[in-house]
Structure formats: structure tokens, C-alpha cells
Design an enzyme around this catalytic site. Structure first.
Site, PDB file in Angstrom:
ATOM      1  CG  ASP A 206      -2.020   0.956   1.195  1.00 26.39           C
ATOM      2  OD1 ASP A 206      -2.378   1.386   0.078  1.00 26.39           O
ATOM      3  OD2 ASP A 206      -2.575   1.277   2.258  1.00 26.39           O
ATOM      4  CB  CYS A 240      -5.019  -0.625  -5.557  1.00 30.02           C
ATOM      5  SG  CYS A 240      -5.245   1.129  -5.895  1.00 30.02           S
ATOM      6  CB  SER A 241      -6.814  -0.037  -0.988  1.00 30.07           C
ATOM      7  OG  SER A 241      -7.642   0.097   0.141  1.00 30.07           O
ATOM      8  N   GLY A 243      -7.902   2.902  -5.409  1.00 30.44           N
ATOM      9  CA  GLY A 243      -8.062   3.003  -6.854  1.00 30.44           C
ATOM     10  C   GLY A 243      -7.348   4.182  -7.464  1.00 30.44           C
ATOM     11  N   GLY A 245      -3.348   5.156  -6.447  1.00 33.21           N
ATOM     12  CA  GLY A 245      -1.891   5.043  -6.476  1.00 33.21           C
ATOM     13  C   GLY A 245      -1.398   3.869  -7.287  1.00 33.21           C
ATOM     14  CD  GLN A 284      -1.725   7.907  -2.662  1.00 39.13           C
ATOM     15  OE1 GLN A 284      -1.661   6.691  -2.735  1.00 39.13           O
ATOM     16  NE2 GLN A 284      -2.404   8.523  -1.717  1.00 39.13           N
TER      17      GLN A 284
END
Length: 386
Positions: A206, A240-241, A243, A245, A284
Site C-alpha cells: 500500500d 487497488c484499495s 483506486g 496510487g 500517488q
């Protein structure tokens, strides 16, 4: 005398061999990496303001707030994915997802957050309504006690029901650093079913980057070949988490691979700028921005050359595990959700008017990136480097 059309302009664009692209890109990366990555830092800082004033009213509305995984990562209104309205409730058209460009059009990809428990049915409804055939997931399900993405598909063979859609895992295959799942979708009262290919690359930390650039570019290359081998009936979903990075990093890399494979010089800054006009905070942080350059450079060199884009960035990677174990790999507990919280508290300026279709706009790098790719007939067939 009128302006020439886009197609005739694109036919005049010069293409290059893979060796020429590699040489030019190598020199560019060296220049950006000089003086402690000063060029990379400058380019990335110049992107900070891109898109930040675009409105996100739908995501901010009280009726939709619980559908957002992170309160300040919201879809731009002008290109958000709209679901069909259910039971005449206008708010049922909302999902935290944006159409983004990536090779052929403004809607080649859908970048979205990892589904929440209360949005899994919406996610699968989006996949069905947008005729999606490929989903790319670039996050683990959990990091320690934090859920990064709810489990929205059966990890092993089996069936779950999400709203009116039946989701059946048919096969699961293990790749070097990822899993490929074949999923069968069937909608209630619909006589036909659909096949979805689900790529699960779960070792990407992450807010960080994978430990080895080889792992990511090899995975991206696999997905690229798959996408080019099948009919593009609908966009490819990437999440991803949050959406933004990791999803943005993956789409940028895939997009530029497509570009280089057709003999077009890559422009990573222009690609990221274009993506950020479609979804906030794509790619990101600086680490991810540099990593795109590293991956593309190594891919262009055939995976054998040394990365010349500055020092090798080390991500917090780990060994391969089965997805059912939900092993986390994260470099920060803050996650992608915090990237633009301060910048997006106040946004009242409307989006700028669409650019005029002039020669200058057509030849703008951000436009060339996707307008050159829909038809290989627009390019010099002798320069194809794929």
C-alpha cells in the site's frame, strides 16, 4: 483551407525502433535522476495541481458517502461510471469509479476502489453493465487489522450471489507473483453467462512499489498480451484499495508499453497528467512515479539491462502466498486514502471547457498517447517493436 483531420495527422507521426526508443528513454531517465532525482521531483511536483478543482459532487452527497472506502478519494463527476438506476432511486447509479484513457479511447479502463461489503453488488453490476471481461486487482485484501479490499469473489471453486448476479469461480492458476482466476457471471433471468479473467497481484505494498521491478513489468506484460489478444468489448477494470496510487501506476505502465510496442516515444509525465484529469491522484507518490520509469526502462531493455533511472527503489515486498491466507504487504498503514484530503476539501470551480480540436490539441502528447493506438494501420508497420 480547413485543418487536416486527426487520422491524416497521425499518419505523419514518426515511429521508432525499440532500440531507438530505449536509447532516448535511457538518456531521459539519466537526466531526470541527476542531482538526487531532481528532474523526477520537479516533474512530479508540477503534477500536484492537475485535476484538483474538478467537481466530485456525486461522491460527496450524503446518500453516497457510505459507498466510499476513503472519504477524500472520490470520482470526478465528468467521467464517473454511472450504473443503471434501480427502483427509480437516482442515487443507485453511483459507484466510486472513473473511466480513464489508456490506449485507444477515453474509456479503455475503469479505475475504482476495492469493493466494500456494501458495494460488492454494485461492483459486479458495473462489471456486467460495462461488458467487462478482465479485472486487475493490485492489492492484498488486508494489512494487519485493516481491510484494504473486501473479498468480492470466491477465492476457490464455488459460487456466491451479489445482488442479481451469480459469481462462480471456475479455475484458479498461480503465476510467478499473481493468481489468475476464471470467473463465470450469470444474471438472474438472463439466459447467457459471461467469462471474466481476474488477475490478483497481491504483493504490491500500500502506497509503495513492489520489491522488484521485474515482477511488475512481467505481470503487466502478461496482462497487455491478454488484452491485445481478445476482443475489447468493454473496459478493463483496475483496482487497488483506493483506486488511485497502485491502479494509476499499473495503467500508466501498461499504456506506455502499448505505446512503445507500436514505435511511439513514451511520455510518462503526459500520461500521468492525462490520467489525473480523469481520476484524482493517479500515481500517488514520487516513489511510484520513478518506479514506472524503472519498469519501462527494464522492459525496453528486455529485462537484462540495468535500471538507469536513479537508485533502485526498494518496496516492502514479500514472498508469494496463497490469496486465501490474506497476507498483507504494506509500507504504510495510512494507505492511499490520505493523499489529497486537504486539497479536496473545497472544490467549486467547474471543469474547463473541452479543448478545441486543433492541430495543436491533436498533437498534444496526452492526446497522441491514445489516439495513435486504436488502429495499427495508422503506424509504420515496419516499426512495430512488440
Amino acid at each position: 483551407m480547413g485543418l487536416p483531420d486527426a487520422k491524416s495527422l497521425l499518419q505523419r507521426v514518426q515511429t521508432f525502433s525499440r532500440a531507438q526508443i530505449l536509447q532516448e528513454f535511457h538518456f531521459r531517465c539519466q537526466a531526470l535522476a541527476a542531482n538526487d532525482n531532481r528532474g523526477f521531483k520537479t516533474e512530479f511536483e508540477e503534477l500536484n495541481e492537475v485535476g484538483k478543482d474538478l467537481p466530485t459532487r456525486a461522491g460527496e452527497s450524503e446518500a453516497n458517502r457510505e459507498k466510499n472506502r476513503y472519504p477524500y478519494i472520490l470520482p470526478y463527476d465528468h467521467c464517473r461510471v454511472r450504473l443503471s438506476v434501480q427502483n427509480t432511486n437516482p442515487h443507485t447509479d453511483y459507484i466510486n469509479a472513473n473511466f480513464v484513457p489508456g490506449g485507444g479511447s477515453e474509456r479503455d479502463f475503469i479505475c475504482t476502489q476495492g469493493p466494500l461489503h456494501n458495494t460488492m453488488a454494485d461492483f459486479w453490476r458495473m462489471v456486467w453493465e460495462q461488458n467487462v471481461s478482465v479485472i486487475v486487482m493490485v492489492t492484498a485484501l488486508r494489512h494487519k487489522d485493516m481491510v484494504l479490499c473486501d473479498k468480492y469473489w470466491p477465492l476457490e471453486r464455488g459460487t456466491v450471489y451479489q445482488g442479481l448476479i451469480q459469481v462462480t469461480t471456475v479455475t484458479v492458476k498461480q503465476g510467478p507473483d499473481y493468481f489468475i482466476t476464471t470467473i463465470n457471471l450469470r444474471q438472474r433471468d438472463c439466459p447467457t453467462d459471461r467469462t471474466i479473467t481476474h488477475y490478483y497481484y497481491h504483493s504490491w505494498p500500500d502506497r509503495g512499489v513492489p520489491k522488484e521491478s521485474t515482477s511488475l513489468w512481467a505481470f503487466t506484460e502478461h496482462v497487455r498480451h491478454h488484452l491485445e489478444a481478445i476482443p475489447r468489448l468493454g473496459p478493463c477494470v483496475v483496482h487497488c484499495s483506493a483506486g488511485v496510487g497502485r491502479s494509476g501506476t499499473f495503467v500508466t505502465l501498461l499504456w506506455l508499453m502499448q505505446l512503445c510496442a507500436r514505435g511511439i516515444q513514451p511520455d510518462i509525465r503526459a500520461a500521468v497528467e492525462d490520467l489525473r484529469l480523469h481520476r484524482m491522484w493517479m500515481v500517488q507518490n514520487l516513489e511510484q512515479y520513478i518506479f514506472v520509469h524503472q519498469c519501462l526502462l527494464q522492459w525496453l531493455s528486455g529485462g537484462t539491462g540495468r535500471t538507469s533511472a536513479g537508485p533502485q527503489i526498494q518496496g516492502a515486498g514479500a514472498k508469494m502466498t496463497h490469496p486465501s491466507q490474506d497476507q498483507p504487504h504494506s509500507s504504510s498503514g495510512r494507505g492511499e486514502r490520505t493523499g489529497r484530503s486537504r486539497q479536496h476539501r473545497h472544490r467549486q470551480k467547474p471543469p474547463a471547457d473541452p479543448p478545441q480540436n486543433t492541430i495543436q490539441q491533436i498533437l498534444h502528447p496526452g492526446n497522441l498517447l491514445r489516439r495513435l493506438l486504436p488502429s495499427s494501420s495508422l503506424l509504420n508497420p515496419g516499426s512495430n517493436t512488440s
